[in-house]
Scaffold this motif. Structure first.
Motif, PDB file in Angstrom:
ATOM      1  N   VAL A 148       0.868  -1.180   0.000  1.00  0.00           N
ATOM      2  CA  VAL A 148       0.000   0.000   0.000  1.00  0.00           C
ATOM      3  C   VAL A 148       0.907   1.233   0.000  1.00  0.00           C
ATOM      4  O   VAL A 148       1.728   1.390   0.895  1.00  0.00           O
ATOM      5  CB  VAL A 148      -0.937   0.006   1.219  1.00  0.00           C
ATOM      6  CG1 VAL A 148      -1.817   1.251   1.193  1.00  0.00           C
ATOM      7  CG2 VAL A 148      -1.800  -1.246   1.233  1.00  0.00           C
ATOM      8  N   PHE A 149       0.739   2.056  -1.052  1.00  0.00           N
ATOM      9  CA  PHE A 149       1.603   3.236  -1.189  1.00  0.00           C
ATOM     10  C   PHE A 149       1.069   4.399  -0.356  1.00  0.00           C
ATOM     11  O   PHE A 149      -0.064   4.383   0.121  1.00  0.00           O
ATOM     12  CB  PHE A 149       1.649   3.684  -2.655  1.00  0.00           C
ATOM     13  CG  PHE A 149       2.278   2.696  -3.586  1.00  0.00           C
ATOM     14  CD1 PHE A 149       3.629   2.763  -3.880  1.00  0.00           C
ATOM     15  CD2 PHE A 149       1.522   1.700  -4.192  1.00  0.00           C
ATOM     16  CE1 PHE A 149       4.211   1.864  -4.756  1.00  0.00           C
ATOM     17  CE2 PHE A 149       2.096   0.800  -5.064  1.00  0.00           C
ATOM     18  CZ  PHE A 149       3.445   0.877  -5.339  1.00  0.00           C
ATOM     19  N   GLN A 150       1.902   5.430  -0.262  1.00  0.00           N
ATOM     20  CA  GLN A 150       1.466   6.628   0.459  1.00  0.00           C
ATOM     21  C   GLN A 150       0.245   7.261  -0.234  1.00  0.00           C
ATOM     22  O   GLN A 150      -0.672   7.719   0.412  1.00  0.00           O
ATOM     23  CB  GLN A 150       2.605   7.645   0.527  1.00  0.00           C
ATOM     24  CG  GLN A 150       2.202   8.907   1.266  1.00  0.00           C
ATOM     25  CD  GLN A 150       3.383   9.789   1.619  1.00  0.00           C
ATOM     26  OE1 GLN A 150       4.506   9.528   1.199  1.00  0.00           O
ATOM     27  NE2 GLN A 150       3.132  10.815   2.403  1.00  0.00           N
ATOM     28  N   GLU A 151       0.275   7.271  -1.595  1.00  0.00           N
ATOM     29  CA  GLU A 151      -0.889   7.738  -2.338  1.00  0.00           C
ATOM     30  C   GLU A 151      -1.784   6.534  -2.638  1.00  0.00           C
ATOM     31  O   GLU A 151      -1.297   5.408  -2.675  1.00  0.00           O
ATOM     32  CB  GLU A 151      -0.464   8.398  -3.657  1.00  0.00           C
ATOM     33  CG  GLU A 151       0.241   9.722  -3.494  1.00  0.00           C
ATOM     34  CD  GLU A 151       1.717   9.578  -3.147  1.00  0.00           C
ATOM     35  OE1 GLU A 151       2.242   8.449  -3.336  1.00  0.00           O
ATOM     36  OE2 GLU A 151       2.331  10.545  -2.682  1.00  0.00           O
ATOM     37  N   PRO A 152      -3.054   6.784  -2.861  1.00  0.00           N
ATOM     38  CA  PRO A 152      -3.967   5.650  -3.106  1.00  0.00           C
ATOM     39  C   PRO A 152      -3.541   4.808  -4.304  1.00  0.00           C
ATOM     40  O   PRO A 152      -3.771   3.610  -4.339  1.00  0.00           O
ATOM     41  CB  PRO A 152      -5.315   6.320  -3.347  1.00  0.00           C
ATOM     42  CG  PRO A 152      -5.203   7.668  -2.713  1.00  0.00           C
ATOM     43  CD  PRO A 152      -3.760   8.072  -2.814  1.00  0.00           C
ATOM     44  N   THR A 153      -2.902   5.468  -5.355  1.00  0.00           N
ATOM     45  CA  THR A 153      -2.409   4.742  -6.519  1.00  0.00           C
ATOM     46  C   THR A 153      -3.493   3.848  -7.123  1.00  0.00           C
ATOM     47  O   THR A 153      -3.327   2.637  -7.268  1.00  0.00           O
ATOM     48  CB  THR A 153      -1.158   3.914  -6.162  1.00  0.00           C
ATOM     49  OG1 THR A 153      -0.303   4.726  -5.366  1.00  0.00           O
ATOM     50  CG2 THR A 153      -0.392   3.484  -7.386  1.00  0.00           C
ATOM     51  N   GLN A 213     -11.365   7.954   1.674  1.00  0.00           N
ATOM     52  CA  GLN A 213     -12.079   6.885   0.972  1.00  0.00           C
ATOM     53  C   GLN A 213     -11.176   6.232  -0.067  1.00  0.00           C
ATOM     54  O   GLN A 213     -11.173   4.999  -0.217  1.00  0.00           O
ATOM     55  CB  GLN A 213     -13.328   7.462   0.286  1.00  0.00           C
ATOM     56  CG  GLN A 213     -14.439   7.805   1.274  1.00  0.00           C
ATOM     57  CD  GLN A 213     -15.594   8.507   0.592  1.00  0.00           C
ATOM     58  OE1 GLN A 213     -15.384   9.310  -0.324  1.00  0.00           O
ATOM     59  NE2 GLN A 213     -16.807   8.225   1.034  1.00  0.00           N
ATOM     60  N   GLN A 214     -10.397   7.052  -0.793  1.00  0.00           N
ATOM     61  CA  GLN A 214      -9.486   6.495  -1.805  1.00  0.00           C
ATOM     62  C   GLN A 214      -8.484   5.554  -1.148  1.00  0.00           C
ATOM     63  O   GLN A 214      -8.176   4.481  -1.668  1.00  0.00           O
ATOM     64  CB  GLN A 214      -8.743   7.630  -2.527  1.00  0.00           C
ATOM     65  CG  GLN A 214      -9.647   8.459  -3.422  1.00  0.00           C
ATOM     66  CD  GLN A 214      -8.890   9.537  -4.168  1.00  0.00           C
ATOM     67  OE1 GLN A 214      -7.669   9.593  -4.115  1.00  0.00           O
ATOM     68  NE2 GLN A 214      -9.609  10.396  -4.851  1.00  0.00           N
ATOM     69  N   MET A 215      -7.996   5.947   0.046  1.00  0.00           N
ATOM     70  CA  MET A 215      -7.021   5.106   0.750  1.00  0.00           C
ATOM     71  C   MET A 215      -7.652   3.791   1.144  1.00  0.00           C
ATOM     72  O   MET A 215      -7.017   2.737   1.101  1.00  0.00           O
ATOM     73  CB  MET A 215      -6.550   5.874   2.002  1.00  0.00           C
ATOM     74  CG  MET A 215      -5.136   5.608   2.384  1.00  0.00           C
ATOM     75  SD  MET A 215      -3.962   5.980   1.084  1.00  0.00           S
ATOM     76  CE  MET A 215      -3.130   4.404   1.003  1.00  0.00           C
TER      77      MET A 215
END
Lengths: 263, 337, 260
Positions: free
Chosen positions: C85-90, C143-145
């Motif tokens: 799991v990246f820092q950004e939702p990616t 929510q994206q995360m």
């Protein structure tokens, strides 16, 4: 996509101002030279008078433009994919592609006509050449600009190269592709007009808009000449509108460039 | 049309041109006398329809032999070229005189361009179709289904198509003969006085179909800016008379004076080429026409002009019948005075 | 330390060294063993190689020397399932939420009928069942995360690597997501490596906190967090929790002073 009145009014005012300036400019020209700028109502009348020729020429130019444009899309997409797969191929070909983009198509058009023959084949090739480069350059840029983390994500999920291309690189490149497509869409009718300017008419169909400008020019029919130019504008508008519509269909739901214009 | 300022600028331009010519032509006595007192003469310009060539020979003869100067004119002959648009230039008043084909001038006048035919330049147009020697097309009727490279919009195209009941495709003219040499099937418009010679020199065997032989027979004409002719009829009269005198001398006398100047103005023009063009004009009587039917250098037959205008109307190239006053004024011709 | 199920895995770092080309040593002599079900939080100053450690584990960058073993074997196609799991939702911007969660399953060629059920389960686990048809840009950052986490869980990983996943979120959202993450851990056990800058987050989530020092990156200290799971808001108010936070903070400060 619905036009708002707030954007229609300024355009209307600008249009009316333009027509007024047109009449004004004509009024200032000495009568001996005013044949050079026919007034708007004469141009409108020329539309009616020459409607059959203009429609048929617009159709011919439109067909040439569409064929060349479509061919350019297919070839550019395949080439861009090839270029995106290998740094070596890209390094080898990219400088030449950029150079070819600078090629003055109008100058080599007569040579192309010599190779491909008069009429539609030449018009198609010239349109192809003029549309091709912005498509290749933008699409390649899109294919190699995929978010690095998404590429890593695919790698960690052990995606195949094919899955990476189809599910990641191609959709991620779509906004770039459409940028190229919009440029190509404005160029396609210009390419076709330049094309039949040099390539003439093919059997019995009377030629396209570029050919018509030569005829009206030779016969000094200035109003008809202006009407032909405006027909070219309309054709260009149709192309741009079609491409923008397609772009909207493919991107508006998810791409940031359409944020707030929808939903 | 000529504002005092424009006139002044032109004068300055001419003086500087004269000065530089004097400087560089100090050794060439022949050209110095024609320029020496040009400041006292009325300056007028003639716009050519192509690079200087023998088809303009009479004008250069009049210039170099001093006929224009004798008529009180300091004529400046402006070279043309691809996209030169001489008719637009004379119509917009950029120059008072130009040249062209009588049918084109009728079309221009019909569209409201202020152009006026004032004299004939050639009784018959040397324009022809150029083909390779072994090309299967031998007559105009054979053109059916072929492709011809020519200026789109030329009135002889619908004429040939109607008269011989044929259809042929058109390709816009591209200048130069490389394409013709490369393509044995190409048919293109040419001047019989020009391209055939150059091709034969290259070893290309060619034949021609003279358009005048098809029955489509316009004049080549001298054209004036109509408001200029209205304001300065005496200048037009003098210009026409001196030009005709130049042409008479060029065709009947020794053309070397004109040829010398043409060679100076056009680096690509060779002596052989000029000899060929000159003799071709004489043999085919393009300039003089046939005296038996009243044709002579500079002459315009109103009946012939009228019937040609009628023909253009019948072809649909002219939308309305065009009276002769709309495009020609024959009162400048010497015979009518 | 709560339940440890058989589906988690162990991770062993054995004298691991990482250098990028001729550059300075990023990681030096890393020796560490994570047992089945461990939740290891990694904290340390910028440039200490925390993220590189995760990327080594994920096989995204090669190791210069030493070795990494997952369940006793070098990482490879046969390794236990791993999710990152990246820092950004990616997320894939052009795919709806459900399709994003489904992506790893599609790449693994899991049959379509099985995929739907898994997607449904993962979305309900992150409480986003009602946004299955939304596009990522229509969601909030939190929510994206959660979609990103649901996607990670879809393949039922035995090893979960989280690289500052909540770093960009506000504290409230972050605390919520921390609790949700622990709740997920109750349902399916995995071994987790969690890189963070927040001492409180590290102590709240992990049973082991590793403090790294920089230049070169080394493991400087390890603190065991003996707080019972499940942990809740009440845990944050617990004095033991606060003492542990203070202890880790002071160790981190000492490491940072040492570095500068």
């Amino acid at each position: 996509m619905k036009p708002r009145w707030s954007t229609v009014w300024p355009a209307l005012i600008a249009g009316v101002t333009f027509v007024a300036l047109w009449y004004g400019t004509r009024a200032m020209i000495s009568p001996a030279r005013d044949f050079m700028l026919p007034p708007p109502h004469e141009v409108l009348a020329a539309f009616g008078e020459h409607s059959t020729e203009l429609l048929s020429a617009s159709r011919n130019t439109g067909i040439g433009a569409l064929l060349g444009f479509s061919l350019a899309v297919v070839v550019a997409a395949l080439l861009a994919l090839t270029l995106s797969l290998s740094n070596l191929i890209r390094a080898g070909l990219y400088p030449y592609l950029m150079m070819m983009q600078m090629m003055p198509v109008i100058v080599i058009a007569p040579i192309l006509v010599l190779w491909a023959g008069a009429g539609l084949p030449s018009v198609t090739i010239i349109t192809f050449l003029i549309c091709f480069f912005p498509l290749v350059v933008n699409t390649t840029q899109g294919l190699i600009s995929t978010d690095r983390r998404l590429v890593e994500l695919f790698k960690m999920y052990r995606a195949t190269k094919w899955q990476e291309i189809v599910r990641l690189r191609v959709p991620a490149a779509l906004p770039y592709f459409f940028t190229g497509l919009r440029i190509a869409g404005t160029l396609a009718p210009i390419g076709a007009i330049v094309g039949d300017f040099s390539a003439g008419n093919s059997a019995g169909n009377g030629g396209g808009l570029g050919f018509l400008t030569l005829i009206y020019g030779a016969q000094f029919k200035m109003a008809a000449l202006f009407a032909t130019v405006l027909s070219g504008c309309v054709l260009g508008f149709v192309f741009v509108a079609a491409v923008s519509g397609l772009s909207w269909l493919c991107l508006h739901q998810w791409h940031d460039s359409y944020e707030k214009s929808d939903n | 049309m000529f504002t005092p300022m424009a006139r002044f600028i032109r004068k300055i331009g001419q003086l500087t041109l004269s000065a530089s010519l004097l400087a560089c032509c100090a050794c060439q006595k022949s050209s110095s006398d024609e320029i020496a007192d040009s400041a006292a003469l009325t300056p007028v310009q003639l716009q050519l329809d192509w690079f200087p060539e023998p088809a303009h020979g009479g004008f250069y003869q009049a210039l170099t032999k001093g006929y224009y100067a004798e008529a009180g004119l300091a004529v400046e002959i402006l070279p043309g070229g691809p996209g030169g648009r001489p008719t637009q230039k004379v119509a917009s008043g950029q120059v008072p005189f130009s040249m062209g084909r009588s049918d084109d001038m009728m079309l221009a006048a019909a569209q409201g361009l202020p152009v006026l035919i004032v004299a004939a330049l050639m009784q018959h147009d040397p324009q022809a179709l150029l083909l390779h020697q072994d090309h299967p097309v031998n007559t105009f009727a054979d053109l059916d289904g072929r492709a011809v490279m020519a200026y789109p919009g030329s009135a002889w195209i619908p004429y040939l198509q109607k008269r011989f009941e044929i259809e042929f495709d058109l390709m816009p003219m591209s200048f130069g003969l490389a394409r013709f040499i490369a393509d044995p099937n190409l048919i293109q418009a040419c001047f019989v006085t020009d391209e055939p010679f150059r091709l034969r020199q290259q070893g290309v065997a060619v034949k021609t179909l003279l358009l005048a032989d098809s029955g489509y027979d316009p004049y080549r004409v001298i054209v004036a800016h109509r408001p200029f002719a209205d304001a300065h009829p005496e200048i037009v009269l003098a210009f026409v008379a001196a030009s005709i005198r130049g042409w008479q001398d060029y065709i009947r006398g020794n053309p070397s004076s004109a040829h010398g100047r043409i060679a100076q103005e056009n680096d690509h023009m060779t002596a052989d080429q000029m000899v060929f063009s000159h003799s071709e004009m004489i043999i085919q009587r393009f300039v003089e026409g046939d005296p038996a039917v009243g044709e002579s250098i500079g002459a315009l037959d109103p009946r012939r002009l009228k019937s040609h205008a009628q023909l253009l109307y019948e072809l649909g190239v002219l939308e309305d019948p065009l009276p002769i006053e709309a495009y020609a004024d024959l009162t400048f011709l010497p015979d009518t005075h | 330390m709560s339940e440890v199920t058989a589906s988690a895995c162990s991770v062993q770092f054995d004298a691991v060294v990482k250098k990028f080309g001729d550059g300075p040593t990023v990681l030096q002599d890393i020796n560490f063993i994570a047992n089945d079900g461990d939740f290891v939080a990694i904290i340390g100053p910028s440039g200490c190689g925390k993220s590189t450690l995760l990327r080594l584990l994920a096989g995204l960058v090669p190791i210069t020397a030493g070795q990494v073993k997952i369940d006793g074997a070098a990482p490879g196609p046969e390794s236990p399932e791993l999710a990152y799991v990246f820092q950004e939702p990616t997320l894939l911007a052009w795919q709806r939420v459900a399709a994003n969660v489904e992506l790893p399953l599609v790449l693994r060629k899991v049959p379509a009928n099985e995929r739907a059920a898994i997607v449904h389960r993962c979305l309900s686990q992150v409480r986003l069942s009602d946004r299955a048809d939304a596009f990522p840009r229509q969601l909030s950052g939190g929510q994206q995360m959660r979609v990103s986490i649901a996607r990670a869980l879809a393949i039922e990983p035995q090893l979960l690597l989280l690289d500052e996943p909540f770093g960009a979120l506000d504290e409230m959202t972050r605390n919520h997501l921390n609790e949700e993450l622990l709740a997920l851990r109750e349902e399916a056990a995995w071994t987790a490596f969690f890189v963070t800058h927040s001492v409180a987050e590290a102590v709240f989530l992990a049973n082991r906190v590793v403090i790294m020092s920089a230049n070169p990156g080394r493991i400087a200290h390890e603190v065991a967090i003996d707080l019972p799971y499940p942990r809740t808001q009440a845990t944050r108010e617990d004095s033991t929790f606060q003492q542990l936070v203070a202890q880790v903070s002071s160790l981190l400060r000492s490491v940072e002073e040492e570095t500068t």
